[in-house]
Design a protein around this motif. Structure first.
Motif, PDB file in Angstrom:
ATOM      1  N   MET A 199     -56.772  31.225   5.048  1.00 30.31           N
ATOM      2  CA  MET A 199     -58.201  31.307   5.332  1.00 30.31           C
ATOM      3  C   MET A 199     -58.467  32.097   6.603  1.00 30.31           C
ATOM      4  N   SER A 200     -57.586  32.001   7.573  1.00 32.03           N
ATOM      5  CA  SER A 200     -57.811  32.643   8.872  1.00 32.03           C
ATOM      6  C   SER A 200     -57.745  34.165   8.789  1.00 32.03           C
ATOM      7  N   THR A 201     -57.189  34.723   7.703  1.00 31.44           N
ATOM      8  CA  THR A 201     -57.064  36.176   7.582  1.00 31.44           C
ATOM      9  C   THR A 201     -58.407  36.850   7.340  1.00 31.44           C
ATOM     10  N   GLY A 202     -59.396  36.123   6.820  1.00 39.16           N
ATOM     11  CA  GLY A 202     -60.675  36.719   6.479  1.00 39.16           C
ATOM     12  C   GLY A 202     -60.664  37.498   5.173  1.00 39.16           C
ATOM     13  N   LEU A 203     -59.570  37.449   4.420  1.00 38.73           N
ATOM     14  CA  LEU A 203     -59.462  38.212   3.176  1.00 38.73           C
ATOM     15  C   LEU A 203     -60.087  37.497   1.978  1.00 38.73           C
ATOM     16  N   PHE A 204     -60.197  36.170   2.050  1.00 35.29           N
ATOM     17  CA  PHE A 204     -60.467  35.384   0.849  1.00 35.29           C
ATOM     18  C   PHE A 204     -61.820  34.689   0.914  1.00 35.29           C
ATOM     19  N   ASP A 205     -62.579  34.792  -0.182  1.00 42.01           N
ATOM     20  CA  ASP A 205     -63.889  34.143  -0.252  1.00 42.01           C
ATOM     21  C   ASP A 205     -63.779  32.653  -0.546  1.00 42.01           C
ATOM     22  N   PHE A 206     -62.809  32.278  -1.365  1.00 43.61           N
ATOM     23  CA  PHE A 206     -62.605  30.846  -1.622  1.00 43.61           C
ATOM     24  C   PHE A 206     -61.150  30.598  -1.956  1.00 43.61           C
ATOM     25  N   ILE A 207     -60.779  29.329  -1.869  1.00 42.25           N
ATOM     26  CA  ILE A 207     -59.413  28.895  -2.162  1.00 42.25           C
ATOM     27  C   ILE A 207     -59.416  28.166  -3.496  1.00 42.25           C
ATOM     28  N   ALA A 208     -58.613  28.645  -4.431  1.00 36.73           N
ATOM     29  CA  ALA A 208     -58.504  28.001  -5.736  1.00 36.73           C
ATOM     30  C   ALA A 208     -57.834  26.642  -5.605  1.00 36.73           C
ATOM     31  N   HIS A 209     -58.368  25.680  -6.329  1.00 38.22           N
ATOM     32  CA  HIS A 209     -57.797  24.320  -6.410  1.00 38.22           C
ATOM     33  C   HIS A 209     -57.046  23.908  -5.140  1.00 38.22           C
ATOM     34  N   PRO A 210     -57.743  23.735  -4.018  1.00 39.88           N
ATOM     35  CA  PRO A 210     -57.056  23.405  -2.758  1.00 39.88           C
ATOM     36  C   PRO A 210     -56.366  22.044  -2.786  1.00 39.88           C
ATOM     37  N   PRO A 221     -52.475  11.908 -10.072  1.00 41.43           N
ATOM     38  CA  PRO A 221     -53.903  12.076 -10.340  1.00 41.43           C
ATOM     39  C   PRO A 221     -54.279  13.485 -10.796  1.00 41.43           C
ATOM     40  N   LEU A 222     -53.387  14.461 -10.581  1.00 43.83           N
ATOM     41  CA  LEU A 222     -53.695  15.878 -10.813  1.00 43.83           C
ATOM     42  C   LEU A 222     -54.829  16.306  -9.884  1.00 43.83           C
ATOM     43  N   TYR A 223     -55.700  17.150 -10.342  1.00 46.07           N
ATOM     44  CA  TYR A 223     -56.798  17.667  -9.528  1.00 46.07           C
ATOM     45  C   TYR A 223     -57.954  17.969 -10.461  1.00 46.07           C
ATOM     46  N   PRO A 224     -59.172  17.916 -10.010  1.00 47.08           N
ATOM     47  CA  PRO A 224     -59.650  17.575  -8.659  1.00 47.08           C
ATOM     48  C   PRO A 224     -59.364  16.100  -8.312  1.00 47.08           C
ATOM     49  N   TRP A 225     -58.929  15.876  -7.084  1.00 43.85           N
ATOM     50  CA  TRP A 225     -58.603  14.540  -6.609  1.00 43.85           C
ATOM     51  C   TRP A 225     -59.799  14.048  -5.792  1.00 43.85           C
ATOM     52  N   ARG A 226     -60.473  13.030  -6.275  1.00 43.47           N
ATOM     53  CA  ARG A 226     -61.769  12.616  -5.720  1.00 43.47           C
ATOM     54  C   ARG A 226     -61.737  12.368  -4.210  1.00 43.47           C
ATOM     55  N   PRO A 227     -60.722  11.692  -3.639  1.00 43.44           N
ATOM     56  CA  PRO A 227     -60.752  11.482  -2.180  1.00 43.44           C
ATOM     57  C   PRO A 227     -60.814  12.785  -1.387  1.00 43.44           C
ATOM     58  N   PHE A 228     -60.211  13.836  -1.905  1.00 40.69           N
ATOM     59  CA  PHE A 228     -60.286  15.138  -1.234  1.00 40.69           C
ATOM     60  C   PHE A 228     -61.733  15.593  -1.156  1.00 40.69           C
ATOM     61  N   TRP A 229     -62.467  15.426  -2.236  1.00 44.64           N
ATOM     62  CA  TRP A 229     -63.847  15.916  -2.282  1.00 44.64           C
ATOM     63  C   TRP A 229     -64.805  15.002  -1.531  1.00 44.64           C
ATOM     64  N   GLU A 230     -64.478  13.732  -1.420  1.00 42.97           N
ATOM     65  CA  GLU A 230     -65.256  12.850  -0.549  1.00 42.97           C
ATOM     66  C   GLU A 230     -65.100  13.297   0.905  1.00 42.97           C
ATOM     67  N   LEU A 231     -63.879  13.700   1.275  1.00 48.36           N
ATOM     68  CA  LEU A 231     -63.662  14.253   2.617  1.00 48.36           C
ATOM     69  C   LEU A 231     -64.403  15.578   2.800  1.00 48.36           C
ATOM     70  N   ALA A 232     -64.456  16.382   1.739  1.00 48.10           N
ATOM     71  CA  ALA A 232     -65.168  17.662   1.827  1.00 48.10           C
ATOM     72  C   ALA A 232     -66.632  17.450   2.188  1.00 48.10           C
ATOM     73  N   ALA A 233     -67.218  16.389   1.629  1.00 43.84           N
ATOM     74  CA  ALA A 233     -68.603  16.069   1.979  1.00 43.84           C
ATOM     75  C   ALA A 233     -68.706  15.672   3.447  1.00 43.84           C
ATOM     76  N   GLU A 234     -67.772  14.873   3.915  1.00 39.92           N
ATOM     77  CA  GLU A 234     -67.768  14.435   5.315  1.00 39.92           C
ATOM     78  C   GLU A 234     -67.575  15.613   6.261  1.00 39.92           C
ATOM     79  N   CYS A 235     -66.723  16.575   5.874  1.00 35.43           N
ATOM     80  CA  CYS A 235     -66.420  17.723   6.737  1.00 35.43           C
ATOM     81  C   CYS A 235     -67.421  18.862   6.580  1.00 35.43           C
ATOM     82  N   ASP A 236     -68.328  18.736   5.613  1.00 36.29           N
ATOM     83  CA  ASP A 236     -69.329  19.776   5.336  1.00 36.29           C
ATOM     84  C   ASP A 236     -68.677  21.110   5.000  1.00 36.29           C
TER      85      ASP A 236
END
Length: 275
Positions: free
Chosen positions: A148-159, A211-226
């Motif tokens: 992400m720090s390179t500035g090359l990528f608009d989004f990260i697939a299935h993080p 659980p595979l992905y999307p893993w719900r706790p990850f996305w709950e954190l995404a909401a917290e981290c904005d």
């Protein structure tokens, strides 16, 4: 539940060139129009100058054919906004390849970062089966953040891909996910809710403990981290362009996740088509 048919803009689409997908650019364009979609971003697994990891990506020699297929589609399907992309692991020695060749010379509109492989103790390790302990989780997170720090990528697939082989959400998954998501907010890089993962979950054996992905706790954190979020179908067949994407959008809305600026991605395709 948001219906799949509401998924009008997809930026994660694969062709036969990656050797584990079916159909070419025109096949997906035909299906997208039949489904009433508006934007179709192609993001096949990136060719690399040293032809690394060829079992699941196109040869470097096939890159021009891929570009030409997308360019033809812009002419043949004027009612559809075709956006040119590539899904890439990041290798520092190929930084100029991503920037100078893909983005500048060949006119790609966007690049997707992905971590199907990541460096661990001097070796490249596959994320499918390779993120099983705290050390490998930390290496995975550090790699995604560096990407992400390179500035090359608009989004990260299935993080949250590490959910394919890590069975329990614990302090290590929490810490590494929090670092990824805070970096996504800092660098303004989208985190992808991946509907292919939901299709995999629907087919999963009851004996599979992961659980595979999307893993719900990850996305709950995404909401917290904005962290900014994008939903994609990750289509490997034309008929999957909207497959369970409505369920993925429902998760985004339910958790109040902030959507990344997909209008900016859409505009790039429209701008280059007009040119």
């Amino acid at each position: 539940m948001i219906p799949d048919s509401e998924h009008k803009h997809n930026f994660h689409t694969h062709t036969f060139r990656c050797k584990h997908a079916r159909g070419d650019v025109a096949d997906y364009c035909e299906e997208a129009l039949a489904l009433g979609m508006e934007t179709l971003g192609f993001s096949d697994h990136s060719a690399l100058p040293d032809d690394r990891w060829l079992s699941a990506r196109m040869e470097y020699g096939g890159l021009d054919d891929y570009v030409q297929a997308m360019n033809r589609a812009r002419i043949d399907y004027p009612a559809l906004n075709v956006v040119k992309g590539m899904e890439c692991e990041y290798l520092t020695e190929f930084h100029s390849f991503y920037q100078d060749e893909l983005l500048d010379e060949k006119g790609f509109d966007y690049l997707v970062g992905a971590a199907h492989f990541f460096p661990l103790r001097g070796e490249w390790v596959g994320t499918y089966g390779g993120t099983r302990d705290s050390a490998s989780l930390r290496a995975y997170a550090d790699y995604v953040i560096d990407m992400m720090s390179t500035g090359l990528f608009d989004f990260i697939a299935h993080p949250d891909l590490f959910g394919n082989c890590y069975a329990v959400w614990d302090r290590d998954t929490d810490a590494c996910s929090r670092d990824i998501l805070n970096a996504a907010r800092e660098y303004d890089v989208g985190m992808e809710i991946n509907a292919l993962g939901m299709r995999k979950q629907a087919r999963k054996s009851p004996d599979n403990p992961f659980p595979l992905y999307p893993w719900r706790p990850f996305w709950e954190l995404a909401a917290e981290c904005d962290a900014p979020v994008i939903v994609n179908s990750d289509a490997h067949r034309p008929e999957d362009l909207q497959g369970l994407a409505g369920k993925a959008h429902t998760l985004r809305v339910e958790l109040g996740l902030r959507e990344m600026d997909i209008d900016g991605l859409r505009a790039r395709g429209n701008r280059h088509r007009a040119a």
